[in-house]
Scaffold this motif. Structure first.
Motif, PDB file in Angstrom:
ATOM      1  N   ASP A 169       0.818  -1.211   0.000  1.00 29.34           N
ATOM      2  CA  ASP A 169       0.000   0.000   0.000  1.00 29.34           C
ATOM      3  C   ASP A 169       0.852   1.262   0.000  1.00 29.34           C
ATOM      4  OD1 ASP A 169       0.958   0.120   2.593  1.00 29.34           O
ATOM      5  OD2 ASP A 169      -1.014   0.262   3.542  1.00 29.34           O
ATOM      6  N   GLY A 170       2.179   1.087  -0.019  1.00 32.10           N
ATOM      7  CA  GLY A 170       3.084   2.227  -0.060  1.00 32.10           C
ATOM      8  C   GLY A 170       3.442   2.784   1.308  1.00 32.10           C
ATOM      9  N   ASP A 171       2.906   2.242   2.361  1.00 33.18           N
ATOM     10  CA  ASP A 171       3.183   2.729   3.715  1.00 33.18           C
ATOM     11  C   ASP A 171       4.175   1.777   4.386  1.00 33.18           C
ATOM     12  OD1 ASP A 171       3.215   3.562   6.361  1.00 33.18           O
ATOM     13  OD2 ASP A 171       1.024   3.583   6.579  1.00 33.18           O
ATOM     14  N   PRO A 172       5.396   2.234   4.710  1.00 28.95           N
ATOM     15  CA  PRO A 172       6.377   1.336   5.326  1.00 28.95           C
ATOM     16  C   PRO A 172       6.010   0.926   6.749  1.00 28.95           C
ATOM     17  CG  PRO A 172       7.264   3.557   5.229  1.00 28.95           C
ATOM     18  CD  PRO A 172       5.947   3.581   4.505  1.00 28.95           C
ATOM     19  N   ASP A 190      -9.596 -14.585   0.928  1.00 28.55           N
ATOM     20  CA  ASP A 190     -11.057 -14.615   0.966  1.00 28.55           C
ATOM     21  C   ASP A 190     -11.679 -13.479   0.161  1.00 28.55           C
ATOM     22  OD1 ASP A 190     -11.170 -16.919   2.584  1.00 28.55           O
ATOM     23  OD2 ASP A 190     -10.884 -15.705   4.389  1.00 28.55           O
ATOM     24  N   THR A 191     -11.059 -12.310   0.227  1.00 34.26           N
ATOM     25  CA  THR A 191     -11.651 -11.141  -0.430  1.00 34.26           C
ATOM     26  C   THR A 191     -10.961 -10.763  -1.736  1.00 34.26           C
ATOM     27  OG1 THR A 191     -10.234  -9.559   0.725  1.00 34.26           O
ATOM     28  CG2 THR A 191     -12.302 -10.193   1.814  1.00 34.26           C
ATOM     29  N   GLY A 192      -9.711 -11.200  -1.917  1.00 40.20           N
ATOM     30  CA  GLY A 192      -8.960 -10.793  -3.096  1.00 40.20           C
ATOM     31  C   GLY A 192      -8.501  -9.349  -3.007  1.00 40.20           C
ATOM     32  N   LEU A 193      -8.434  -8.815  -1.803  1.00 41.16           N
ATOM     33  CA  LEU A 193      -8.014  -7.425  -1.602  1.00 41.16           C
ATOM     34  C   LEU A 193      -6.729  -7.380  -0.791  1.00 41.16           C
ATOM     35  CD1 LEU A 193     -11.498  -5.912  -0.657  1.00 41.16           C
ATOM     36  CD2 LEU A 193     -10.351  -5.820  -2.891  1.00 41.16           C
ATOM     37  N   CYS A 194      -6.039  -6.263  -0.877  1.00 42.63           N
ATOM     38  CA  CYS A 194      -4.807  -6.072  -0.126  1.00 42.63           C
ATOM     39  C   CYS A 194      -5.180  -5.671   1.304  1.00 42.63           C
ATOM     40  CB  CYS A 194      -3.967  -4.983  -0.784  1.00 42.63           C
ATOM     41  SG  CYS A 194      -2.330  -4.781  -0.051  1.00 42.63           S
ATOM     42  N   SER A 195      -4.769  -6.485   2.271  1.00 40.25           N
ATOM     43  CA  SER A 195      -5.023  -6.193   3.679  1.00 40.25           C
ATOM     44  C   SER A 195      -3.742  -5.673   4.309  1.00 40.25           C
ATOM     45  CB  SER A 195      -5.478  -7.452   4.419  1.00 40.25           C
ATOM     46  OG  SER A 195      -6.711  -7.902   3.903  1.00 40.25           O
ATOM     47  N   THR A 196      -3.877  -4.675   5.146  1.00 32.46           N
ATOM     48  CA  THR A 196      -2.705  -4.067   5.786  1.00 32.46           C
ATOM     49  C   THR A 196      -2.742  -4.333   7.281  1.00 32.46           C
ATOM     50  OG1 THR A 196      -3.834  -1.954   6.053  1.00 32.46           O
ATOM     51  CG2 THR A 196      -2.582  -2.267   4.028  1.00 32.46           C
ATOM     52  N   TYR A 197      -1.552  -4.561   7.844  1.00 30.56           N
ATOM     53  CA  TYR A 197      -1.411  -4.819   9.269  1.00 30.56           C
ATOM     54  C   TYR A 197      -0.313  -3.898   9.787  1.00 30.56           C
ATOM     55  CZ  TYR A 197      -3.862  -8.960   7.701  1.00 30.56           C
ATOM     56  OH  TYR A 197      -4.766  -9.800   7.114  1.00 30.56           O
TER      57      TYR A 197
END
Length: 169
Positions: free
Chosen positions: A129-132, A141-148
């Protein structure tokens, strides 16, 4: 075959009258041959077309319809996931694959060759997502990029722990 012969009884001479009977002009490239003015003539040229875009059709007066392999003709290879298919030495060869990219790194994009429909299935590849200050993963499940959030805890209750969005530290 194109004359009716008989003997004229009054003169004794042989008479040859022209007829319009069916005949064969010995040319395999004509059909419905018939006599006209004493000669056998092919009435209609034979249409030679095998329906294959990858052949050039012709006619040989002795052999009849002929085909030779062709190259460069447009054709359809039966795979609806390709376009601009062309003939190469008598065989239809797949052209360029159609672009089925949905621009989502979290999906595998494919094409169904039977109906040409685009299909996207979630994957577990990495994404960004570009955030280090985050760890990013594709959610199957969703086919989306999940961020943690990246853990930034120094275990000291007296400090405010923040991640620097420039360095990720």
């Amino acid at each position: 075959a194109c004359t009716d012969e008989y003997c004229d009884l009054s003169t004794g001479d042989c008479v040859f009258d022209y007829n319009e009977s069916p005949c064969s002009d010995d040319n395999a490239c004509t059909e419905l041959d018939a006599c006209k003015n004493g000669a056998c003539l092919g009435a209609i040229p034979v249409t030679c077309n095998d329906g294959d875009a990858c052949t050039t059709d012709g006619c040989d007066p002795i052999l009849g319809c002929t085909t030779t392999p062709a190259s460069g003709n447009p054709c359809e290879d039966g795979d609806l996931c390709t376009e601009n298919d062309t003939c190469v030495v008598g065989a239809c060869t797949a052209g360029t694959p159609k672009d089925f990219n949905d621009d989502n790194v979290c999906t595998e994009d494919t094409c169904n060759p039977e109906d040409g429909a685009c299909q996207s299935a979630p994957n577990t590849d990495g994404c960004d997502d570009g955030d280090p200050c985050t760890t990013d993963l594709c959610d199957v499940d969703t086919g989306l990029c999940s961020t943690y959030p990246v853990p930034c805890d120094d275990a000291d209750a007296c400090t405010l722990d923040l991640c620097d969005s420039e360095t990720g530290l």
